[in-house]
Enzyme design. Structure first.
Site, PDB file in Angstrom:
ATOM      1  N   HIS A  99       1.254  -0.901  -0.313  1.00  0.00           N
ATOM      2  CA  HIS A  99       0.159  -0.196  -0.270  1.00  0.00           C
ATOM      3  C   HIS A  99       1.289   1.301  -0.094  1.00  0.00           C
ATOM      4  O   HIS A  99       1.761   1.603   0.687  1.00  0.00           O
ATOM      5  CB  HIS A  99      -0.999   0.100   1.686  1.00  0.00           C
ATOM      6  CG  HIS A  99      -0.153  -0.215   2.339  1.00  0.00           C
ATOM      7  ND1 HIS A  99      -0.126  -1.650   2.913  1.00  0.00           N
ATOM      8  CD2 HIS A  99       0.050   0.782   3.563  1.00  0.00           C
ATOM      9  CE1 HIS A  99       0.573  -1.586   4.269  1.00  0.00           C
ATOM     10  NE2 HIS A  99       0.305  -0.307   4.866  1.00  0.00           N
ATOM     11  N   HIS A 101       1.325   4.894   1.584  1.00  0.00           N
ATOM     12  CA  HIS A 101       0.014   6.218   1.758  1.00  0.00           C
ATOM     13  C   HIS A 101       0.084   8.020   1.137  1.00  0.00           C
ATOM     14  O   HIS A 101       1.440   7.710   0.560  1.00  0.00           O
ATOM     15  CB  HIS A 101       0.543   6.172   3.146  1.00  0.00           C
ATOM     16  CG  HIS A 101       1.205   5.142   4.238  1.00  0.00           C
ATOM     17  ND1 HIS A 101      -0.536   5.610   5.650  1.00  0.00           N
ATOM     18  CD2 HIS A 101       1.734   3.813   4.464  1.00  0.00           C
ATOM     19  CE1 HIS A 101       0.452   4.098   6.135  1.00  0.00           C
ATOM     20  NE2 HIS A 101       1.583   3.676   4.908  1.00  0.00           N
TER      21      HIS A 101
HETATM   22  P1  AMP Z   1       1.777   0.380   7.659  1.00  0.00           P
HETATM   23  O1  AMP Z   1       1.980   0.518   9.038  1.00  0.00           O
HETATM   24  O2  AMP Z   1       2.384   1.248   6.826  1.00  0.00           O
HETATM   25  O3  AMP Z   1       1.338  -1.382   7.153  1.00  0.00           O
HETATM   26  O4  AMP Z   1       0.238   1.048   7.335  1.00  0.00           O
HETATM   27  C1  AMP Z   1      -0.505   0.665   7.471  1.00  0.00           C
HETATM   28  C2  AMP Z   1      -1.790   1.566   7.391  1.00  0.00           C
HETATM   29  O5  AMP Z   1      -2.943   0.210   7.582  1.00  0.00           O
HETATM   30  C3  AMP Z   1      -1.324   1.961   8.891  1.00  0.00           C
HETATM   31  O6  AMP Z   1      -1.666   3.466   8.560  1.00  0.00           O
HETATM   32  C4  AMP Z   1      -3.040   1.833   9.496  1.00  0.00           C
HETATM   33  O7  AMP Z   1      -3.572   2.510   9.754  1.00  0.00           O
HETATM   34  C5  AMP Z   1      -4.035   1.436   8.290  1.00  0.00           C
HETATM   35  N1  AMP Z   1      -5.046   0.564   8.760  1.00  0.00           N
HETATM   36  C6  AMP Z   1      -5.472  -0.763   9.499  1.00  0.00           C
HETATM   37  N2  AMP Z   1      -6.710  -1.606   9.399  1.00  0.00           N
HETATM   38  C7  AMP Z   1      -7.283  -0.433   8.333  1.00  0.00           C
HETATM   39  C8  AMP Z   1      -8.133  -0.991   7.987  1.00  0.00           C
HETATM   40  N3  AMP Z   1      -9.297  -1.648   8.546  1.00  0.00           N
HETATM   41  N4  AMP Z   1      -8.914   0.317   7.230  1.00  0.00           N
HETATM   42  C9  AMP Z   1      -8.082   1.676   6.631  1.00  0.00           C
HETATM   43  N5  AMP Z   1      -7.269   1.588   7.053  1.00  0.00           N
HETATM   44  C10 AMP Z   1      -6.242   0.401   8.439  1.00  0.00           C
END
Ligand code: AMP
Ligand code: ZN
Length: 135
Positions: A99, A101
């Site tokens: 993903h 950001h």
């Molecule tokens: P990372 O820590 O870079 O892998 O980013 C994962 C991101 O996913 C974090 O910023 C979380 O806040 C976000 N996240 C986790 N679960 C969900 C969800 N169900 N819907 C939207 N965002 C999410």
């Protein structure tokens, strides 16, 4: 992929605030935003992270990320955006489905992402040649 929360969001099995979808990518709001409008852009096809992703998958997601970044800038009236991806848990990755950001940034918002250092002596030359060997 079983037990991948982003695969479940893509499949509609978990709720999300979806803002964009095309044949290859989906974008939805991050539930814990750095600023309001912080959006995640993900490939529909599960892949774990940036380094292991196949090139076709990456191409389509990066084009979607540009579209989303333009929309986030317009919608939030941010001065800029950070577009980042964490690769591996040591780098802060917590969801193991690639993903990007897209994080809106504002003047004097106080976020400094990285401390910076300098190279000692010939360290910079050695590091550049070491990386080049692997490309
Ligand atoms: P990372 O820590 O870079 O892998 O980013 C994962 C991101 O996913 C974090 O910023 C979380 O806040 C976000 N996240 C986790 N679960 C969900 C969800 N169900 N819907 C939207 N965002 C999410
Ligand atoms: Zn997945």
């Amino acid at each position: 992929m079983i037990d991948c929360i982003f695969c479940k969001i893509i499949a509609g099995e978990l709720p999300s605030w979806k803002v964009y979808e095309d044949d290859h990518a989906v974008a939805f709001l991050d539930i814990h935003p750095v600023h309001e409008g912080h959006t995640l852009v993900v490939p529909k096809k599960h892949c774990t992270d940036f380094v292991s992703a196949d090139e076709n998958c990456l191409r389509s997601v990066i084009v979607a990320t540009q579209k989303v970044a333009r929309a986030v800038l317009a919608a939030t009236e941010a001065g800029g955006v950070n577009i980042t991806t964490a690769n591996g848990s040591v780098a802060g990755q917590s969801v193991f489905h690639l993903h990007w950001h897209v994080m809106p940034r504002f003047e004097n918002d106080g976020f400094r992402l990285w401390p910076q250092s300098t190279y000692a002596d010939t360290g910079v030359e050695l590091m550049a040649s070491e990386i080049k060997k692997w490309i």
